[in-house]
Design an enzyme around this catalytic site. Structure first.
Site, PDB file in Angstrom:
ATOM      1  N   LYS A   1      -3.900  -0.794  -6.593  1.00 35.76           N
ATOM      2  CA  LYS A   1      -4.915  -0.071  -5.819  1.00 35.76           C
ATOM      3  C   LYS A   1      -4.744   1.408  -6.133  1.00 35.76           C
ATOM      4  O   LYS A   1      -3.673   1.975  -5.902  1.00 35.76           O
ATOM      5  CB  LYS A   1      -4.731  -0.333  -4.326  1.00 35.76           C
ATOM      6  CG  LYS A   1      -5.694   0.460  -3.434  1.00 35.76           C
ATOM      7  CD  LYS A   1      -5.425   0.169  -1.955  1.00 35.76           C
ATOM      8  CE  LYS A   1      -6.271   1.052  -1.055  1.00 35.76           C
ATOM      9  NZ  LYS A   1      -5.974   0.819   0.383  1.00 35.76           N
TER      10      LYS A   1
ATOM     11  N   GLY B   1     -16.768   4.716  -2.354  1.00 32.57           N
ATOM     12  CA  GLY B   1     -18.178   4.519  -2.648  1.00 32.57           C
ATOM     13  C   GLY B   1     -18.888   5.732  -3.207  1.00 32.57           C
ATOM     14  O   GLY B   1     -20.110   5.713  -3.396  1.00 32.57           O
TER      15      GLY B   1
ATOM     16  N   ASP C   1       0.849  -1.193   0.000  1.00 27.26           N
ATOM     17  CA  ASP C   1       0.000   0.000   0.000  1.00 27.26           C
ATOM     18  C   ASP C   1       0.887   1.248   0.000  1.00 27.26           C
ATOM     19  O   ASP C   1       2.039   1.206  -0.459  1.00 27.26           O
ATOM     20  CB  ASP C   1      -0.954  -0.042   1.197  1.00 27.26           C
ATOM     21  CG  ASP C   1      -2.249   0.720   0.956  1.00 27.26           C
ATOM     22  OD1 ASP C   1      -2.251   1.959   1.095  1.00 27.26           O
ATOM     23  OD2 ASP C   1      -3.274   0.078   0.637  1.00 27.26           O
ATOM     24  N   ASP C   2       0.392   2.349   0.501  1.00 22.88           N
ATOM     25  CA  ASP C   2       1.080   3.641   0.454  1.00 22.88           C
ATOM     26  C   ASP C   2       2.409   3.593   1.208  1.00 22.88           C
ATOM     27  O   ASP C   2       2.587   2.822   2.138  1.00 22.88           O
ATOM     28  CB  ASP C   2       0.165   4.697   1.081  1.00 22.88           C
ATOM     29  CG  ASP C   2       0.461   6.098   0.600  1.00 22.88           C
ATOM     30  OD1 ASP C   2       1.434   6.284  -0.150  1.00 22.88           O
ATOM     31  OD2 ASP C   2      -0.310   7.013   0.965  1.00 22.88           O
TER      32      ASP C   2
ATOM     33  N   ARG D   1     -13.955   0.101  -4.013  1.00 23.68           N
ATOM     34  CA  ARG D   1     -14.330   0.330  -2.632  1.00 23.68           C
ATOM     35  C   ARG D   1     -15.730   0.910  -2.569  1.00 23.68           C
ATOM     36  O   ARG D   1     -16.061   1.844  -3.302  1.00 23.68           O
ATOM     37  CB  ARG D   1     -13.331   1.265  -1.964  1.00 23.68           C
ATOM     38  CG  ARG D   1     -12.078   0.580  -1.480  1.00 23.68           C
ATOM     39  CD  ARG D   1     -12.252  -0.072  -0.120  1.00 23.68           C
ATOM     40  NE  ARG D   1     -12.444   0.957   0.880  1.00 23.68           N
ATOM     41  CZ  ARG D   1     -11.450   1.639   1.442  1.00 23.68           C
ATOM     42  NH1 ARG D   1     -10.196   1.371   1.125  1.00 23.68           N
ATOM     43  NH2 ARG D   1     -11.695   2.572   2.333  1.00 23.68           N
TER      44      ARG D   1
ATOM     45  N   ASP E   1      -6.056   5.062  -5.367  1.00 23.55           N
ATOM     46  CA  ASP E   1      -6.757   5.737  -4.277  1.00 23.55           C
ATOM     47  C   ASP E   1      -6.945   7.226  -4.583  1.00 23.55           C
ATOM     48  O   ASP E   1      -5.968   7.946  -4.810  1.00 23.55           O
ATOM     49  CB  ASP E   1      -5.922   5.554  -3.007  1.00 23.55           C
ATOM     50  CG  ASP E   1      -6.712   5.784  -1.739  1.00 23.55           C
ATOM     51  OD1 ASP E   1      -7.807   6.351  -1.808  1.00 23.55           O
ATOM     52  OD2 ASP E   1      -6.221   5.377  -0.674  1.00 23.55           O
TER      53      ASP E   1
ATOM     54  N   ASP F   1     -12.801   3.971   5.202  1.00 20.81           N
ATOM     55  CA  ASP F   1     -11.862   3.026   5.804  1.00 20.81           C
ATOM     56  C   ASP F   1     -12.489   2.264   6.967  1.00 20.81           C
ATOM     57  O   ASP F   1     -13.213   2.840   7.790  1.00 20.81           O
ATOM     58  CB  ASP F   1     -10.626   3.762   6.317  1.00 20.81           C
ATOM     59  CG  ASP F   1      -9.773   4.298   5.183  1.00 20.81           C
ATOM     60  OD1 ASP F   1     -10.069   3.985   4.022  1.00 20.81           O
ATOM     61  OD2 ASP F   1      -8.817   5.035   5.468  1.00 20.81           O
TER      62      ASP F   1
END
Length: 738
Positions: free
Chosen positions: A489, A533, A415-416, A550, A491, A554
């Site tokens: 992913k 969403g 991830d990040d 998503r 984001d 979170d």
């Protein structure tokens, strides 16, 4: 475990004589934007909107908003609070959870930020619970007068603001920073016994002496099974350790209460945990082939698939009917190569050892659609946050290969936090010093038969303040291809700086841009859209080429967070289909922490069974978020139930629908490709309850076989109803067939 307190409405007035703290939910006001004037106690905030701090600011009238916002509240802090306290030197201010970064001002004076960490408010992500302590003689406190508490927030993406349930002002207590350390694993003994060592620890310079009471209760009957009280003494650096063993437990969870009473102050600390119980049978020594029944790859792109199989090693693998261009390593079960010709290729896998052999029919689909079943894997964020590095990823990959890949788990996703501060002069993105050789890391992951994922943002920066892909989409996609990346992913994060108030076309645009870039490279990269969403992404995620998207903000490791997310997926469920799946966020089981410090998940063991059951019914990507180097027996047992995973990986790809909803329970039903159904009976209450379905109900009519999926055994049912006694926040997961 983070404790949640019920908030009490408070006007700006004095406390009654018996009160020990100021608790509040009303009185807060919010404004988005940023101004230094908003910290001042003389600023007129009458025009600001009232806000409910039980919810993020997205839910309080600011959808899709990222950036700065301020909260203010006016409150009287009575001196009686100090006079009645055992310790009188410090005041504690609890502010729920901050998402993501904060500065806190009391009457215009900065009293804390980032939960005690340091950094730039616009860089990094310091998400989490907040508690600030200041000296009682600090001139910022106006005793017996109105005080103005102002909180400056910077949200990097997703949900934002301060929200939760633990909002209070109180004097620092002798039990502050004291806890029962329950992080050690339970040990499993004969006849379902459990043993463990717990510690009373503190960071306070105070000599504690008193009694530790230990009590085990059966929540089904409220019967006290074990009870004992011990003398206990501890101070900073010198914990008190208590070791216990509980014998002959049934296969369910029990409640353990630890209560320490300090002799000198009379103060009491109570902490609770539950006991684990294992439902998944241990794998047989005979060969068994697990995992999905189908796998998709685009023509001409690299193929990598590990046949997931359990059984005593060594195992020998065989595959009949492989399309031209693929080859199998018979000793590892890894299939590699490329296939040029589109089509569906039926293959027969065989796995054998000295105890026998097992076969399985499998379909390789060479076509335009990949990710035909939800991703099974690991993501670094919920464990390591921005502290992820090469070593942690390699350790996670080895643990997955050794302990989980035989059950179909396949993705290792960074991830990040991997990106360098600057791109190369030609614009190419590079990894920072924590990842000295990204291609070498990817090669290592692939050598284990696993696939590797990475993270970016369509904005100029990621949520953690690292480089995003804005205006470098083609370059980044090519770099990912060159590194051997299999999953992205993507984001939203700082893309709000590019489009602060996106309409539907604006929400789609950055994901369409990267999809176009990914299509230009000769590699299959699973595409995970992460924009929380917004805009009902489930309605258009497939249209822009997402393999998953998503559906929510979170997740946290609390029942409130997990259940509110999971049980509100019914609107998105109809859009689940092979190659395109709803993603209600990553799993919060095992040891989590979002940074270098980890803790046991805040979910009870019953809640963890609910978590995995519900996500599997929803056909969600299952992305483990824990420390893979520490898979305790319960977590490993939870993640290796092949019948539960088969529900998630069912080739029909449908999401479950909410079939029955009441205040205390819900029933969710998922259609399966073999004509059966998976049914989850979920107890939402705090007490055991029996949940029933009439056998003439359309969902059960004509079905004669009822299988307890977690225990992998058939249930004998009589009468006109199917009933199950379900634990608090627990589940009965069944598969019905004819």
């Amino acid at each position: 475990m983070r404790k949640l307190l019920v908030l009490i409405v408070l006007a700006a007035c004095f406390l009654n004589a018996s009160a020990q703290n100021i608790s509040l939910t009303t009185g807060w006001k919010l404004a988005v934007g940023d101004s230094t004037q908003w910290a001042s106690p003389t600023f007129n905030d009458q025009h600001w909107a009232a806000v409910n701090v039980a919810h993020s600011w997205e839910q309080e009238g600011h959808p899709n908003y990222n950036g700065f916002g301020w909260y203010r509240i006016h409150v009287v802090i009575p001196s009686s609070l100090k006079e009645k306290a055992f310790l009188k030197d410090s005041l504690r201010i609890n502010l729920g959870s901050v998402d993501d970064n904060d500065e806190v001002y009391l009457n215009g004076k900065l009293i804390g930020k980032f939960g005690g960490k340091t950094g730039d408010i616009m860089k990094g992500a310091f998400y989490g619970p907040r508690s600030y302590t200041i000296a009682a003689n600090n001139p910022a406190i106006l005793w017996d007068k109105e005080n103005v508490l102002a909180v400056r927030i910077y949200d990097t993406g997703g949900d934002g603001g301060i929200y939760g349930t633990n909002f209070s002002i109180a004097m620092a207590d002798v039990m502050d920073h004291v806890n029962v350390d329950t992080e050690a694993d339970f040990n499993y003994g004969e006849r379902n016994s459990l043993s463990k060592a717990v510690k009373l620890v503190t960071t306070n310079h105070y000599d504690y002496k008193g009694k530790l009471a230990f009590k085990v209760t059966d929540p089904e009957t409220n019967t006290v099974l074990y009870e004992k009280t011990n003398d206990a003494a501890f101070t900073i650096g010198k914990p008190f350790t208590y070791t216990f063993e509980i014998a002959r437990l049934a296969r369910k969870s029990y409640t353990i209460n630890y209560t320490f009473t300090d002799e000198k102050s009379g103060k009491v600390l109570t902490q609770t945990e539950t006991t684990p119980y294992l439902l998944t049978p241990y794998p047989s020594a005979k060969p068994k082939i697990n995992g999905a029944e189908v796998f998709g790859v685009r023509p001409g792109n690299p193929f990598l698939y590990l046949i997931p199989a359990t059984g005593r090693k060594p195992l020998t693998y065989k595959a009949e009917g492989l399309p031209e261009g693929l080859k199998l390593d018979a000793s590892t079960g890894i299939i590699t190569g490329t296939v040029a010709q589109k089509g569906s290729y039926p293959v027969t896998f065989t796995v054998s050892n000295r105890l026998g052999r097992k076969t399985k029919e499998f379909t390789i689909v060479i076509g335009d659609n990949i990710g035909l079943t939800p991703a099974l894997g690991w993501n670094s964020w919920n464990a390591w946050g921005l502290s992820v590095d090469d070593k942690k990823v390699r350790t996670s990959a080895k643990a997955m290969a050794d302990r989980l890949s035989a059950h179909g788990w396949a993705y290792i996703n960074i991830d990040d936090g991997w990106e360098a501060e600057q791109r190369q002069p030609d614009g190419k993105i590079v990894a920072n010093s924590k990842f000295p050789d990204m291609k070498g890391l990817s090669d290592y992951v692939h050598s284990l038969g696993l696939r590797m994922g990475i993270y970016s943002s369509p904005g100029p920066r990621t949520c953690g303040g690292f480089l995003g892909s804005w205006q470098h989409e083609d370059q980044d996609a090519q770099t990912y291809g060159d590194w051997g990346i299999d999953y992205l992913k993507y984001d939203w994060c700082a893309y709000s700086e590019i489009d602060p108030k996106p309409d539907l076309a604006g929400l789609k645009k950055p994901y369409q841009v990267m999809r176009t870039s990914l299509n230009k490279i000769n590699r299959d990269i699973m595409y995970s859209l992460c924009q929380y969403g917004w805009g009902n992404v489930w309605e258009w995620g497939a249209e822009v080429g997402g393999n998953s998207w998503r559906t929510t903000g979170d997740i946290q490791d609390t029942w409130r967070s997990m259940s509110s997310i999971g049980f509100n997926q019914d609107k998105a469920a109809p859009f689940s289909q092979p190659g395109h799946f709803n993603d209600p966020d990553m799993l919060v089981v095992g040891k989590v922490g979002w940074g270098p410090s980890l803790h046991n998940t805040g979910l009870t063991y019953d809640e963890q069974y609910t978590h995995i059951s519900l996500w599997s019914l929803l056909s969600s990507p299952l992305l483990i978020g824990c420390d893979m180097s520490h898979l305790d027996s319960f977590t490993l047992n939870l993640l290796t139930n092949d019948e539960v995973l088969a529900i998630d990986q069912d080739a029909l790809g449908k999401g479950a629908n909410k079939y029955v909803k009441s205040d205390n329970y819900q029933i969710w039903v998922k259609d399966l490709k073999d004509g059966g159904k998976a049914i989850g009976l979920f107890n939402l209450s705090d007490k055991y309850q029996t949940i029933s379905l009439n056998k003439n109900d359309p969902v059960l009519k004509d079905y004669t076989k009822f299988r307890d999926v977690w225990q992998q055994k058939y249930i004998v049912t009589t009468g006109k109803t199917f009933s199950a006694k379900v634990a608090p926040h627990g589940v009965m997961l069944v598969k019905v067939s004819k």
